[in-house]
Design an enzyme around this catalytic site. Structure first.
Site, PDB file in Angstrom:
ATOM      1  N   ARG A 156       5.947  14.246 -52.108  1.00  0.00           N
ATOM      2  CA  ARG A 156       6.661  14.870 -53.224  1.00  0.00           C
ATOM      3  C   ARG A 156       5.738  15.182 -54.398  1.00  0.00           C
ATOM      4  O   ARG A 156       6.137  15.858 -55.358  1.00  0.00           O
ATOM      5  CB  ARG A 156       7.798  13.953 -53.687  1.00  0.00           C
ATOM      6  CG  ARG A 156       7.333  12.704 -54.403  1.00  0.00           C
ATOM      7  CD  ARG A 156       8.428  11.659 -54.492  1.00  0.00           C
ATOM      8  NE  ARG A 156       9.502  12.037 -55.365  1.00  0.00           N
ATOM      9  CZ  ARG A 156       9.592  11.674 -56.665  1.00  0.00           C
ATOM     10  NH1 ARG A 156       8.636  10.969 -57.224  1.00  0.00           N
ATOM     11  NH2 ARG A 156      10.644  12.037 -57.374  1.00  0.00           N
ATOM     12  N   ASN A 200      -0.397  13.252 -67.601  1.00  0.00           N
ATOM     13  CA  ASN A 200      -0.025  12.452 -66.431  1.00  0.00           C
ATOM     14  C   ASN A 200      -0.211  13.256 -65.144  1.00  0.00           C
ATOM     15  O   ASN A 200      -0.768  12.775 -64.161  1.00  0.00           O
ATOM     16  CB  ASN A 200       1.423  12.037 -66.631  1.00  0.00           C
ATOM     17  CG  ASN A 200       2.000  11.148 -65.565  1.00  0.00           C
ATOM     18  OD1 ASN A 200       2.907  10.374 -65.812  1.00  0.00           O
ATOM     19  ND2 ASN A 200       1.537  11.238 -64.337  1.00  0.00           N
ATOM     20  N   ARG A 209       2.492  12.630 -72.254  1.00  0.00           N
ATOM     21  CA  ARG A 209       1.773  11.385 -71.993  1.00  0.00           C
ATOM     22  C   ARG A 209       0.555  11.673 -71.114  1.00  0.00           C
ATOM     23  O   ARG A 209       0.444  12.730 -70.498  1.00  0.00           O
ATOM     24  CB  ARG A 209       2.679  10.368 -71.300  1.00  0.00           C
ATOM     25  CG  ARG A 209       3.213  10.804 -69.942  1.00  0.00           C
ATOM     26  CD  ARG A 209       4.098   9.714 -69.334  1.00  0.00           C
ATOM     27  NE  ARG A 209       4.609  10.040 -68.021  1.00  0.00           N
ATOM     28  CZ  ARG A 209       5.784  10.607 -67.772  1.00  0.00           C
ATOM     29  NH1 ARG A 209       6.568  10.939 -68.780  1.00  0.00           N
ATOM     30  NH2 ARG A 209       6.176  10.852 -66.544  1.00  0.00           N
ATOM     31  N   SER A 210      -0.326  10.708 -71.047  1.00  0.00           N
ATOM     32  CA  SER A 210      -1.502  10.793 -70.188  1.00  0.00           C
ATOM     33  C   SER A 210      -1.337   9.779 -69.062  1.00  0.00           C
ATOM     34  O   SER A 210      -0.222   9.471 -68.645  1.00  0.00           O
ATOM     35  CB  SER A 210      -2.771  10.538 -71.002  1.00  0.00           C
ATOM     36  OG  SER A 210      -3.936  10.774 -70.230  1.00  0.00           O
ATOM     37  N   ARG A 280      13.166  11.036 -68.668  1.00  0.00           N
ATOM     38  CA  ARG A 280      12.104  11.793 -68.007  1.00  0.00           C
ATOM     39  C   ARG A 280      12.727  12.910 -67.166  1.00  0.00           C
ATOM     40  O   ARG A 280      13.662  12.666 -66.406  1.00  0.00           O
ATOM     41  CB  ARG A 280      11.299  10.864 -67.101  1.00  0.00           C
ATOM     42  CG  ARG A 280      10.485   9.790 -67.820  1.00  0.00           C
ATOM     43  CD  ARG A 280       9.972   8.746 -66.848  1.00  0.00           C
ATOM     44  NE  ARG A 280      11.048   7.957 -66.272  1.00  0.00           N
ATOM     45  CZ  ARG A 280      10.984   7.285 -65.125  1.00  0.00           C
ATOM     46  NH1 ARG A 280       9.879   7.320 -64.395  1.00  0.00           N
ATOM     47  NH2 ARG A 280      12.012   6.596 -64.686  1.00  0.00           N
ATOM     48  N   GLU A 282      11.657  14.274 -64.515  1.00  0.00           N
ATOM     49  CA  GLU A 282      11.489  14.038 -63.090  1.00  0.00           C
ATOM     50  C   GLU A 282      12.289  12.842 -62.584  1.00  0.00           C
ATOM     51  O   GLU A 282      12.351  12.609 -61.370  1.00  0.00           O
ATOM     52  CB  GLU A 282       9.998  13.841 -62.776  1.00  0.00           C
ATOM     53  CG  GLU A 282       9.412  12.513 -63.211  1.00  0.00           C
ATOM     54  CD  GLU A 282       9.035  12.399 -64.669  1.00  0.00           C
ATOM     55  OE1 GLU A 282       8.367  11.416 -65.039  1.00  0.00           O
ATOM     56  OE2 GLU A 282       9.414  13.306 -65.462  1.00  0.00           O
ATOM     57  N   GLY A 312       0.770   4.297 -65.053  1.00  0.00           N
ATOM     58  CA  GLY A 312       0.576   4.432 -63.614  1.00  0.00           C
ATOM     59  C   GLY A 312       1.297   3.342 -62.840  1.00  0.00           C
ATOM     60  O   GLY A 312       1.561   3.514 -61.651  1.00  0.00           O
ATOM     61  N   ASP A 314       4.434   2.304 -62.525  1.00  0.00           N
ATOM     62  CA  ASP A 314       5.845   2.566 -62.780  1.00  0.00           C
ATOM     63  C   ASP A 314       6.657   2.244 -61.523  1.00  0.00           C
ATOM     64  O   ASP A 314       6.778   3.076 -60.659  1.00  0.00           O
ATOM     65  CB  ASP A 314       6.073   4.014 -63.230  1.00  0.00           C
ATOM     66  CG  ASP A 314       5.289   5.050 -62.403  1.00  0.00           C
ATOM     67  OD1 ASP A 314       4.376   4.681 -61.641  1.00  0.00           O
ATOM     68  OD2 ASP A 314       5.604   6.243 -62.543  1.00  0.00           O
ATOM     69  N   GLU A 498       1.255   5.572 -49.326  1.00  0.00           N
ATOM     70  CA  GLU A 498       0.981   5.366 -50.748  1.00  0.00           C
ATOM     71  C   GLU A 498       0.699   3.913 -51.104  1.00  0.00           C
ATOM     72  O   GLU A 498      -0.127   3.632 -51.975  1.00  0.00           O
ATOM     73  CB  GLU A 498       2.203   5.884 -51.508  1.00  0.00           C
ATOM     74  CG  GLU A 498       2.164   5.761 -52.996  1.00  0.00           C
ATOM     75  CD  GLU A 498       3.490   6.173 -53.611  1.00  0.00           C
ATOM     76  OE1 GLU A 498       3.481   6.483 -54.804  1.00  0.00           O
ATOM     77  OE2 GLU A 498       4.521   6.160 -52.906  1.00  0.00           O
TER      78      GLU A 498
END
Length: 539
Positions: A156, A200, A209-210, A280, A282, A312, A314, A498
C-alpha cells in the site's frame, strides 16, 4: 476558494500550541510552515465528501481515497456531490469511482516455495518492481513531484518514504545500484528545496511532518564526490537541521516550540511534532473513532497521533502514557533518544563536511552543537540505574518506564560514552534479544511497534551500533538470528514482509493495516547484513 482554504490552514498552522507550556509563533519557522500548510491535503480539498467517504468506510484501505486522483476540478466534484444528496453507500461509491482514479493494491510478489529462487536473487529481482520513474504532481492529487527515479517500500506504500529509504539504499548499494541511491538523494534534496524539509512521504498529507532524519546517512552512502555536489548536499543537510531546530531562539526552560524543547538547565533537545491538529488523511476514520471513544480533547489526540507517525514507530507503548492504550498517546510530551541521536549524527556530518570544504566557522559551530546535544542526552535521557537510554517526559519531568530498541541509537551515531554502551549491550542481551532477532520493546500491547515484533531498521541500528563500540558478539548474534527468521519465512512463503514476530520467527502482526510484503527496508537490511559468520550463531 482554494486560496482561501490554504490561507486558513496556514493561519491555523502558525498559531497552534500543544499546551500551556508551549511557546508559539516562532518567526524562524514561519516560512517552512506557511509553505507546507498552504498546500491543501485531500481532506482540505474535498471537505464534506472526504469525511463522508472515510467515515462510511467505502474502501478497505484507509489510504486509498487519500491517494486518489480526481478527473476534474475539486470544486466541480464537490458541487456534484452536494447536488446528489442524500447518498446511499452504493451510490456514493459509484460516484467516487467515476470521479477519481482509485489506486488498488498491487498483487503479492510471493512465489511458491517450490519455485523460489535464492533469496539474494529474489531481492535483486524486486528492485525493478519497486522502482518508480520521476513523477510530476497531478492537479487535485496528493502525490508530490519528484525529479528522478526512486524505490517505494511496496504494498500500500506507493510513494517514497523518508526513513524507509535509508535502509532500502543499503541493499541497493550491495546490489550495485548506486544510480538509484544518488537519484533518491537528489529526490530528497528536491523536497528540501521545495518544502524546507523532507516530509514523512511524498504526499501532500505528509507535508506537516517529517520522519527520523536519516538524510545525512543517505548522503554518506552516495558515491558522488564532486565538490559542487558535496556543497549542494551540505546545503540540504543544513536546511534540514534548521527545520528541526526552528523555534529554538528565545525558547525558555520548561517550554517547547515546534520540534524543540528547552530543559531546566537551558539545554535544548528535540521531540517529534506535527503542527496540524486534525485526523490524518491516510487514517481518517481510525483517528475519528479513537477520538470519539476517548475522553480527551480530539485536537490534542490528533496531534499526538501525528507526532507518533512522524517517529516512524506508529504505534507502540513508548508513546502511551498508560503503556497500554492508544487513546493515552502523548508523543509531544516526550524527548526520544532516537531522534536526538540522529540529530547528533546530522550535526557531526555537517561539521565534517564543512571542515573538508574549508568552512572552519561552520565546522566549529556544528561540533559545538553535537557536543552539547550528547551532553544533554546523557543528562536527561540516560537511566543510570538500569543502564539504558529512555524517553524523557518533559512535562512530568521524569524518564518514562518504557524500555525499547531506541536505546541503541546513541551507539549507532556515536553519541554514547563507551562505558554506557557496554551497559546498553548488557541490557539488550537480557531484555530485547529473542530467538529470531531484536525485540522492539519489552511490552506486549498488540501495537505493531511492540513485543514480539522486530523490524529490519532496528536490527541494522543494533548491529551497527554495537559493532561501533566493540560489542561484536552480540551484534553478530542479533544479525544472524534476524537473517535466519527472514530466510525461514522466505522459504515458507516466497516473500519478504514489513515486520516479523521474532519470538515465534514468523510474520509480524498488529497495527492499523494488514501486513505488507515487498518490502523495501527488509530487502535492504537483509542484503546488507554480513552473513559470513552466521553459521556460528545459534538460538
Amino acid at each position: 476558494m482554494l486560496w482561501r482554504t490554504a490561507a486558513c490552514i496556514a493561519a491555523a498552522f502558525l498559531s497552534v500550541s500543544t499546551g500551556p507550556q508551549d511557546a508559539v509563533g516562532a518567526p524562524s519557522a514561519s516560512a517552512t510552515y506557511v509553505r507546507t500548510a498552504a498546500t491543501p491535503t485531500p481532506g482540505d480539498l474535498f471537505g464534506p465528501l472526504y469525511v463522508d467517504v472515510e467515515t462510511r468506510g467505502l474502501f478497505s484501505d484507509n489510504k486509498a481515497f487519500a491517494d486518489a486522483v480526481p478527473h476534474r476540478a475539486p470544486s466541480a466534484i464537490l458541487a456534484a456531490y452536494r447536488a446528489g444528496a442524500p447518498w446511499t453507500d452504493a451510490r456514493l461509491k459509484a460516484f467516487v469511482e467515476a470521479e477519481f482514479d482509485i489506486p488498488v493494491l498491487p498483487p503479492s510478489q510471493a512465489v511458491t516455495a517450490k519455485t523460489a529462487t535464492p533469496l539474494e536473487a529474489h531481492i535483486a529481482s524486486l528492485w525493478p518492481v519497486l522502482t518508480r520513474p520521476a513523477h510530476r504532481s497531478e492537479a487535485g492529487g496528493s502525490a508530490l513531484a519528484l525529479p528522478k527515479p526512486y524505490v517505494v517500500p511496496g504494498g500500500r506504500f506507493r510513494e517514497i518514504y523518508y526513513w524507509d529509504s535509508y535502509f532500502t539504499m543499503l541493499g541497493l548499494v550491495r546490489d550495485g545500484r548506486a544510480d538509484l541511491v544518488d537519484s533518491m538523494v537528489d529526490d530528497f534534496g528536491a523536497l528540501i528545496d521545495r518544502w524546507g524539509h523532507v516530509p514523512n512521504g511524498a504526499r501532500t498529507y505528509y507535508l506537516s511532518r517529517s520522519q527520523p532524519p536519516f538524510f545525512y546517512a543517505m548522503v554518506g552512502l552516495s558515491s558522488a564526490r564532486d565538490r559542487a555536489v558535496r556543497r549542494r548536499r551540505l546545503g540540504w543537510m543544513r536546511r534540514e537541521h534548521a527545520f528541526w531546530m526552528a523555534g529554538e531562539d528565545g525558547v525558555k526552560p520548561g517550554q517547547a516550540r515546534l520540534h524543540v524543547v528547552a530543559l531546566a538547565d537551558g539545554e535544548v533537545l528535540n521531540r517529534y511534532f506535527d503542527a496540524r491538529r486534525t485526523p490524518r488523511d491516510e487514517s481518517y476514520s481510525l483517528d475519528v473513532q479513537l477520538a470519539a471513544a476517548s475522553r480527551r480533547p480530539a485536537t490534542e489526540l490528533y496531534q499526538d497521533l501525528r507526532a507518533g507517525a512522524e517517529s516512524g514507530w506508529d504505534f507502540g507503548s513508548r508513546w502511551l502514557a498508560d503503556g497500554r492504550t492508544l487513546a493515552s498517546i502523548h508523543t509531544t510530551n516526550l524527548i526520544p533518544p532516537d531522534l536526538n541521536s540522529l540529530l547528533y549524527g546530522l550535526e557531526t556530518a555537517i561539521a565534517a563536511d564543512c571542515r573538508s570544504l574549508g568552512d572552519v566557522h561552520c565546522a566549529v559551530a556544528y561540533d559545538h552543537r553535537a557536543k552539547a546535544r550528547a551532553r544533554a542526552m546523557r543528562r536527561w535521557l540516560w537511566d543510570d540505574a538500569d543502564g539504558l537510554y529512555r524517553d524523557y517526559d518533559w512535562r512530568a519531568k521524569r524518564l518514562t518506564p518504557s524500555a525499547s530498541a531506541a536505546t541503541l541509537y546513541p551507539l549507532f551515531t556515536g553519541a554514547a560514552r563507551q562505558a554506557d554502551a557496554v551497559r546498553v549491550a548488557a541490557f539488550v542481551r537480557r531484555n530485547l534479544l529473542a530467538g529470531g532477532g531484536l525485540r522492539t520493546t519489552t511490552a506486549a500491547t498488540g501495537q505493531q511497534w511492540d513485543q514480539p515484533n522486530g523490524w529490519a531498521p532496528l536490527q541494522w541500528i543494533a548491529v551497527q551500533g554495537l559493532q561501533r563500540y566493540g560489542q561484536n558478539a552480540l551484534a553478530q548474534e542479533i544479525g544472524c538470528r534476524w537473517l535466519a527468521t527472514v530466510k525461514r519465512n522466505y522459504a515458507d512463503s516466497g516473500k519478504l514482509v514489513e515486520k516479523y514476530d521474532v519470538e515465534a520467527a514468523r510474520p509480524g502482526g498488529g497495527g492499523e493495516y494488514p501486513l505488507q510484503d515487498g518490502f523495501g527496508w527488509t530487502n535492504g537490511v537483509t542484503r546488507a547484513l554480513d552473513t559470513g559468520k552466521c553459521a556460528a550463531a545459534t538460538d
